[in-house]
Scaffold this motif. Sequence first.
Motif, PDB file in Angstrom:
ATOM      1  N   ARG B  78       0.805  -1.226   0.000  1.00 27.99           N
ATOM      2  CA  ARG B  78       0.000   0.000   0.000  1.00 27.99           C
ATOM      3  C   ARG B  78       0.840   1.278   0.000  1.00 27.99           C
ATOM      4  O   ARG B  78       0.359   2.334   0.404  1.00 27.99           O
ATOM      5  N   ALA B  79       2.054   1.163  -0.517  1.00 27.34           N
ATOM      6  CA  ALA B  79       2.883   2.366  -0.655  1.00 27.34           C
ATOM      7  C   ALA B  79       2.244   3.319  -1.661  1.00 27.34           C
ATOM      8  O   ALA B  79       2.583   4.495  -1.721  1.00 27.34           O
ATOM      9  N   GLY B 269       0.855  -5.290  10.601  1.00 21.16           N
ATOM     10  CA  GLY B 269      -0.076  -5.941   9.678  1.00 21.16           C
ATOM     11  C   GLY B 269      -1.428  -6.134  10.348  1.00 21.16           C
ATOM     12  O   GLY B 269      -2.477  -5.871   9.760  1.00 21.16           O
ATOM     13  N   CYS B 270      -1.390  -6.586  11.596  1.00 27.30           N
ATOM     14  CA  CYS B 270      -2.641  -6.792  12.343  1.00 27.30           C
ATOM     15  C   CYS B 270      -3.306  -5.443  12.618  1.00 27.30           C
ATOM     16  O   CYS B 270      -4.516  -5.300  12.519  1.00 27.30           O
ATOM     17  N   GLY B 271      -2.473  -4.463  12.979  1.00 27.20           N
ATOM     18  CA  GLY B 271      -3.008  -3.141  13.301  1.00 27.20           C
ATOM     19  C   GLY B 271      -3.768  -2.566  12.122  1.00 27.20           C
ATOM     20  O   GLY B 271      -4.881  -2.055  12.267  1.00 27.20           O
ATOM     21  N   ALA B 272      -3.152  -2.653  10.929  1.00 24.78           N
ATOM     22  CA  ALA B 272      -3.798  -2.105   9.744  1.00 24.78           C
ATOM     23  C   ALA B 272      -5.114  -2.825   9.477  1.00 24.78           C
ATOM     24  O   ALA B 272      -6.128  -2.204   9.151  1.00 24.78           O
ATOM     25  N   ALA B 273      -5.104  -4.143   9.649  1.00 26.38           N
ATOM     26  CA  ALA B 273      -6.323  -4.917   9.375  1.00 26.38           C
ATOM     27  C   ALA B 273      -7.425  -4.549  10.361  1.00 26.38           C
ATOM     28  O   ALA B 273      -8.577  -4.338   9.979  1.00 26.38           O
ATOM     29  N   MET B 274      -7.070  -4.445  11.642  1.00 34.25           N
ATOM     30  CA  MET B 274      -8.094  -4.159  12.642  1.00 34.25           C
ATOM     31  C   MET B 274      -8.601  -2.724  12.524  1.00 34.25           C
ATOM     32  O   MET B 274      -9.766  -2.454  12.793  1.00 34.25           O
ATOM     33  N   ALA B 275      -7.719  -1.826  12.081  1.00 34.45           N
ATOM     34  CA  ALA B 275      -8.153  -0.442  11.899  1.00 34.45           C
ATOM     35  C   ALA B 275      -9.168  -0.344  10.765  1.00 34.45           C
ATOM     36  O   ALA B 275      -9.838   0.670  10.612  1.00 34.45           O
ATOM     37  N   GLU B 276      -9.242  -1.397   9.939  1.00 36.50           N
ATOM     38  CA  GLU B 276     -10.184  -1.364   8.818  1.00 36.50           C
ATOM     39  C   GLU B 276     -11.336  -2.328   9.001  1.00 36.50           C
ATOM     40  O   GLU B 276     -12.050  -2.639   8.056  1.00 36.50           O
ATOM     41  N   TYR B 277     -11.552  -2.780  10.211  1.00 38.08           N
ATOM     42  CA  TYR B 277     -12.693  -3.677  10.476  1.00 38.08           C
ATOM     43  C   TYR B 277     -13.993  -3.015  10.041  1.00 38.08           C
ATOM     44  O   TYR B 277     -14.920  -3.663   9.599  1.00 38.08           O
ATOM     45  N   GLY B 278     -14.065  -1.698  10.187  1.00 41.19           N
ATOM     46  CA  GLY B 278     -15.291  -0.983   9.809  1.00 41.19           C
ATOM     47  C   GLY B 278     -15.646  -1.233   8.356  1.00 41.19           C
ATOM     48  O   GLY B 278     -16.785  -1.583   8.032  1.00 41.19           O
ATOM     49  N   SER B 279     -14.661  -1.092   7.465  1.00 41.75           N
ATOM     50  CA  SER B 279     -14.997  -1.300   6.060  1.00 41.75           C
ATOM     51  C   SER B 279     -15.123  -2.784   5.736  1.00 41.75           C
ATOM     52  O   SER B 279     -15.911  -3.167   4.884  1.00 41.75           O
ATOM     53  N   LEU B 280     -14.347  -3.621   6.451  1.00 42.89           N
ATOM     54  CA  LEU B 280     -14.451  -5.065   6.188  1.00 42.89           C
ATOM     55  C   LEU B 280     -15.874  -5.562   6.494  1.00 42.89           C
ATOM     56  O   LEU B 280     -16.427  -6.390   5.788  1.00 42.89           O
ATOM     57  N   ARG B 297     -10.363   2.548  17.868  1.00 42.82           N
ATOM     58  CA  ARG B 297      -9.546   2.510  19.091  1.00 42.82           C
ATOM     59  C   ARG B 297      -8.221   1.783  18.886  1.00 42.82           C
ATOM     60  O   ARG B 297      -7.457   1.591  19.819  1.00 42.82           O
ATOM     61  N   VAL B 298      -7.996   1.347  17.637  1.00 48.18           N
ATOM     62  CA  VAL B 298      -6.758   0.618  17.359  1.00 48.18           C
ATOM     63  C   VAL B 298      -5.569   1.586  17.318  1.00 48.18           C
ATOM     64  O   VAL B 298      -5.635   2.628  16.686  1.00 48.18           O
ATOM     65  N   ARG B 299      -4.513   1.263  18.057  1.00 46.03           N
ATOM     66  CA  ARG B 299      -3.305   2.098  18.046  1.00 46.03           C
ATOM     67  C   ARG B 299      -2.073   1.208  17.975  1.00 46.03           C
ATOM     68  O   ARG B 299      -2.011   0.179  18.659  1.00 46.03           O
ATOM     69  N   ASP B 300      -1.116   1.648  17.188  1.00 46.10           N
ATOM     70  CA  ASP B 300       0.159   0.946  17.230  1.00 46.10           C
ATOM     71  C   ASP B 300       0.804   1.260  18.571  1.00 46.10           C
ATOM     72  O   ASP B 300       0.623   2.348  19.123  1.00 46.10           O
ATOM     73  N   VAL B 301       1.580   0.307  19.087  1.00 48.00           N
ATOM     74  CA  VAL B 301       2.209   0.515  20.391  1.00 48.00           C
ATOM     75  C   VAL B 301       3.074   1.779  20.391  1.00 48.00           C
ATOM     76  O   VAL B 301       3.145   2.518  21.370  1.00 48.00           O
ATOM     77  N   PRO B 325       7.628  -0.558   8.733  1.00 43.81           N
ATOM     78  CA  PRO B 325       6.749  -1.570   8.132  1.00 43.81           C
ATOM     79  C   PRO B 325       5.689  -0.884   7.255  1.00 43.81           C
ATOM     80  O   PRO B 325       5.150   0.156   7.614  1.00 43.81           O
ATOM     81  N   CYS B 326       5.413  -1.490   6.109  1.00 42.74           N
ATOM     82  CA  CYS B 326       4.447  -0.904   5.166  1.00 42.74           C
ATOM     83  C   CYS B 326       3.102  -0.654   5.828  1.00 42.74           C
ATOM     84  O   CYS B 326       2.458   0.366   5.586  1.00 42.74           O
ATOM     85  N   HIS B 327       2.675  -1.639   6.610  1.00 41.02           N
ATOM     86  CA  HIS B 327       1.333  -1.483   7.168  1.00 41.02           C
ATOM     87  C   HIS B 327       1.282  -0.477   8.304  1.00 41.02           C
ATOM     88  O   HIS B 327       0.218  -0.107   8.762  1.00 41.02           O
ATOM     89  N   LEU B 328       2.452  -0.028   8.718  1.00 45.05           N
ATOM     90  CA  LEU B 328       2.481   1.045   9.702  1.00 45.05           C
ATOM     91  C   LEU B 328       2.523   2.387   8.978  1.00 45.05           C
ATOM     92  O   LEU B 328       1.691   3.259   9.187  1.00 45.05           O
ATOM     93  N   VAL B 329       3.497   2.521   8.061  1.00 46.02           N
ATOM     94  CA  VAL B 329       3.728   3.832   7.467  1.00 46.02           C
ATOM     95  C   VAL B 329       2.763   4.139   6.328  1.00 46.02           C
ATOM     96  O   VAL B 329       2.302   5.269   6.196  1.00 46.02           O
ATOM     97  N   HIS B 330       2.441   3.147   5.505  1.00 42.18           N
ATOM     98  CA  HIS B 330       1.557   3.417   4.373  1.00 42.18           C
ATOM     99  C   HIS B 330       0.091   3.214   4.724  1.00 42.18           C
ATOM    100  O   HIS B 330      -0.748   4.059   4.469  1.00 42.18           O
ATOM    101  N   ALA B 331      -0.204   2.047   5.334  1.00 36.54           N
ATOM    102  CA  ALA B 331      -1.603   1.736   5.589  1.00 36.54           C
ATOM    103  C   ALA B 331      -2.145   2.550   6.756  1.00 36.54           C
ATOM    104  O   ALA B 331      -3.252   3.067   6.698  1.00 36.54           O
ATOM    105  N   GLN B 332      -1.337   2.688   7.831  1.00 34.20           N
ATOM    106  CA  GLN B 332      -1.850   3.433   8.989  1.00 34.20           C
ATOM    107  C   GLN B 332      -1.304   4.850   9.058  1.00 34.20           C
ATOM    108  O   GLN B 332      -1.683   5.621   9.941  1.00 34.20           O
ATOM    109  N   ARG B 333      -0.382   5.171   8.124  1.00 29.20           N
ATOM    110  CA  ARG B 333       0.245   6.503   8.070  1.00 29.20           C
ATOM    111  C   ARG B 333       0.860   6.918   9.408  1.00 29.20           C
ATOM    112  O   ARG B 333       0.745   8.058   9.835  1.00 29.20           O
TER     113      ARG B 333
END
Lengths: 485, 446, 396
Positions: B78-79, B269-280, B297-301, B325-333
């Motif tokens: 998701r870059a 990877g998990c963080g990005a997925a859970m942050a998108e549970y709404g759309s899933l 309420r999802v937050r990276d540590v 990590p891609c899912h931190l910087v690109h997916a969760q910005r």
Amino acid sequence: MIPGRLTKELARICGRDAVIVDRDRLLVYESDALTAYRHRPGAVVLPRTTEEVRRTVQAVVRHGLPIVPRGAGTGLSGGAVALNGAVVIGTARMNRILAIDAPNRRAVLQPGVINAELSAAAAVYGLYYAPDPSSQTACTIGGNVAENSGGPHCLKYGVTSRYVTGLTVVLADGSVVKAGGQGREAPGYDLAGLFLGSEGCFGIATEIEVGLLPVPEGVRTLLGIFDRIEDAGRAVSDIISAGLLPAAMEIIDGPTIRAVEDSVFAAGYPTDAEAALVIEFDGLEAGLDHEAERATHFCLRAGAREVRSARDEEERLALWKGRKKAFGAMGRIAPDLLVQDATVPRTTLPAILKGISEIGKRYNLIVANVFHAGDGNLHPNILFDRRDRDELERVEHASKEIMQLCVDAGGTITGEHGVGLDKKHHMPLIYGPDELDTMWGIRRVFDPGAVMNPGKVLPEETEPLHANPGQDPASGELVGAPAPA
Amino acid sequence: MSAAADSLAHAVKEQEEGLLNCVHCGFCLPACPTYRRLGDEADSPRGRLHLMRAVVEGRLDPGSEAFQTHIGRCLGCRACEPVCPSGVEYGNLLELARHVGGEARRLSLLTRLLLRVFGTEWLARPAMFAGRAARATGIPALVTRLLAGSAPPRGPRLGLAMLAASGPMRGLRAAPAGSGSPRPGAAARATVGLLTGCVQAGLFSRVNEATARVLEANGYQIVPVDAQGCCGALHAHAGDLEAARAMARRNVEAFEAAGVDYLAMNASGCGAAMAEYGSLLSHDPAMRDRAAAIAGRVRDVSELLAACGPLRGSAVRMKATWDAPCHLVHAQRVSSPPQTVLDAVPELEVLPLAGATECCGGAGIYGLTHPHLGGWIGGDKVRSVVESGADILVTGNPGCMMQIGAGLRLAGSGVPVLHLVELLDESYRRAGLYHGESDHGNGSRP
Amino acid sequence: MNNQALTPESTAETREIVLAARAAGSRLLPAGRRTWPGAGGWTRDGGTTVSTSRLDAVHHYEPADLTLTAGAGIGLDRLARIVGPNRQWLPFDAPGSSAGTLGAAVASGTSGPLRNRYGATRDNVLGLEVVTGDGRSLRIGGRVVKNVAGYDLVRLFTGSRGSLGIITRVSVRLFPIPEADETLLFAGGPSEAVSMARTVCTSEVPVAAAELVEGEEVGADRAMVLAVRLLGGPREVEESRRRIRAALGTEPWRALDDGGSRRFHAARIGWEEGASLVARLAALPDRIDAAVAAARACATRANGAQGSAAITADVLQGLVRVRAALPDFDPTRLAETLATARREMEALGGSLTLSHAPPQVGARVGWTGSRRETAALTDRIKALFDPDSVLAPRCP
């Protein structure tokens, strides 16, 4: 589809993974960034070297097929679209910077190098590549050569042609020609200059030599907010008349400001303003504050409501944000967008803007303007929805009228996007039959068989019927053309 | 049209209506690791979106070689999203496209097997146990060392190396579990539920423990959430949306019941997925709003730590470099919080890493399904880590830790890979912030 | 050259002249005021001169647009007087004469030291009207500063030296005259001057132009003088002056401000006047030392017993010129020296071209180096515009 024999031959030249003939895969090459024009190519070849390009061109031409060069496909004029099953020669794998010669401030590179990445690589030496088209993070230098691209900062620094000092070009007959080269005087016709902006119709540039500039020591960015767009236009004129030479002067109009502010890209511009003028100065730190003060004075005198200024990179990016994100933001208030690219004499800007707004009203369309005010290069964006047939028709009429308005004011139909497929039928607005004849002739000088990017730039109906004077059998064979393999 | 194709059509149309439509500008091309290496626009985000649209328009068969190959070849990093001027939600469309592609043609045996293992607890536990047991024998590490530098890493060699790389850094002393003590004088902060995950729980339990300790040291209250399960990210990425949705529902219910303020993630990877549970779960009227609330309420540590201005530990005199990590910087910005956390480690020298925001090629199970391209991308990352001159590589996702760690080992490099919280945890341990632990960083190697 | 010149007063008349010449099979030599130095191997004996000197009207000048359209025959001196009151100028400083015409400046296509700041001549020509060798009148380009519609024939005609068509009208881009114009003159011995030049080339100071000139030409008692020109706002120029002095570690021998600076550079434009030999040696800027050495060898040889040969260098472009009056010379030995210098330059990836030379020297050395690979294209371009060779011979 191309003949199987040609596929095999191309695979031998460039490797199997460099030849794409699967019809489904070719779908992605059916258009460039102007999606109104779609034609699926016969094949796509991705060579890595001048020699591979040369042999590819020879093989394709021997099979009687046309060729379309393609960089990153970010063009906005349909120039990289393959008509009639043409074979696309993509430069994506020719992405090496061959040399950065810092003492002489020049670089030699392959055509697939991305504009912004050249500057990034040169930054190590305190240098950069000046032309900065809005797509600079994605577009290739080869594409910039084909289109003679501009950008916001060409007000002070000039367009691509000022920086390209030498070219190695593969012509349609498979010959390799070198033109120019820094540090060497080659009296004679400026073939490199003629090649620049030829939109892939003369050949494929496979090696490009460019000049680099030292990174400016300091930058000052201002943002003037105006209640009337004419006032912003006057501020631009006053600044230029006073002898100031900003690196960039960009205006976005009221409808664009509102589009940006309504989107996720909101930049904090006041939504009741009718124009935002971004002004940038660069150079030695010593003179910048003085220049910025003078420009601020001219903005306020012309009626600016406020003038903001940026002191660091973060603030600078914030002021630019509304300008940089305008295109994307407009994509989010209407499904379809038609971008024009006319250039007019700077002093006619206020009248032209008024005229464009009237045309928009008459056809009941939203026209949002973003432009390089310093150069008079306009980008009116007509917003529409192609599913609405009636609206589509109104867009066509309005677009034609805007173009005519600009030409009547002494302007031209394209300042930086190129003619391509999109504007070739407008060429007779600015050139007579003799000029168009001559352009056909020049095209045949480089490509007598019309195999390089056919169907672009010049409208077919203007093609002269008489024989090409350049096609003299005695000199038809180019010197240096290698014998067929 | 199949139900899956319908849902892709629906999603494409929805993005168009929401005016998130791809305007074909091409800005995403240089951001894409596969396009950069292959140079084929069909391997670029714009090209893949074009193929998706062609399927929706009925111009392309989702079972076609072209669709399967190019949608399959996407890393899902998701870059392309941050650079898109029109805000196309590419990751979302990719999952639907894989769903459509998966219906038209079954996933490969390997993919199905791996997904099955991760998604099924009674399979995952023994598999992870076997992995840990194998790792404990030292055989993977030995084999990896013997094979280092011999050929591009792929297949079983890569698998062994990844397993070896999942181990803790040698010499890093694990603090006793549950030994974290609240920050002296710090007011109790929010309550946090930690996603324990499948791979983390299986091979990286030390990272989970460190996460709990550093959060507690900073005043967060950890609430156990026992009913949770796998986040479903790998399934969603592979297009197995039904499985992913089932897992999402389970987690929404589990974390709701726990009533925590935040869900802490140490696997991006998990963080990005859970942050998108709404759309899933957007098409599930019963769950939609609840899923969106949990996702919010999802937050990276690193975000939780940065938000409280993290406590400083003792000196760790090393040269570190950070791979985003891609899912931190690109997916969760999320880009600056990890820097803030690194800054909380005194005397740590942070060196720049060329291409730090480019994918490492791990991409879930990509290294196993696309060994050649994954190895190529991973090899570039390894080279850049070695060239950075760092003693340790720090990142924030177990997949990346294994991928890069395996690559480094196979390249014969001794640079260990640490999770961000492991590093902070070590710094805290040296500072004596935990019960019964004190060793005021005397400059010796950890 | 024939002294009888035809002086058409309109484009239509120019066209009639060309058509008549074509029909009669005679030859024409396009010219401006005929003050421009010879065009090296491109001039030719025979043929009637067509001078555009009476096509000198200003057709369009809008100061706020910084563009001007005028007849090709307008003198650069007159043009400067027209735009000067608005504090604007056309920064063309190619070797020639300020009495030369705009059309000739474009046709010659060479640029002077200001190229570094303002771009080459061709970068500032926006549009042209030309009458081609087959009698067509074409309007190419336009009068706006950014224009990519169609192939760039303006660039083709800029520097085509009357071989493709007669330029009758020119649109150019003007620039504001900078608030401050200063020239610092640093004097030194031959190698000292070259070393200072190299320092200036690689410094980050935005220098507008930098030239090496013979000390005695400017009254200095050292062998060479490095003239560094600074243009811009007063504070920027002041800061640049400070940094240049620091970079060179020495005080300038002389500093010329405003009027002095302008006069100094105006005089440099006419440097080639009256010379019988002018050679241009080009190399990458970091090899300026080699180019200067080769140029000096040519100058020494050209001097013979008592000459006044001189060299000058545009250090930012890596271009060195040799000028000589040749009161007495040995053609064989001069040709040998020039050929040696060319070999040296070509070995560095550079070039040596002659813009003036006695015919027996020019013929022996060759006016330019070999450019075989583009010869066929050049022939075809010539044939497209001037199929019957009515105009000047094609570019080499």
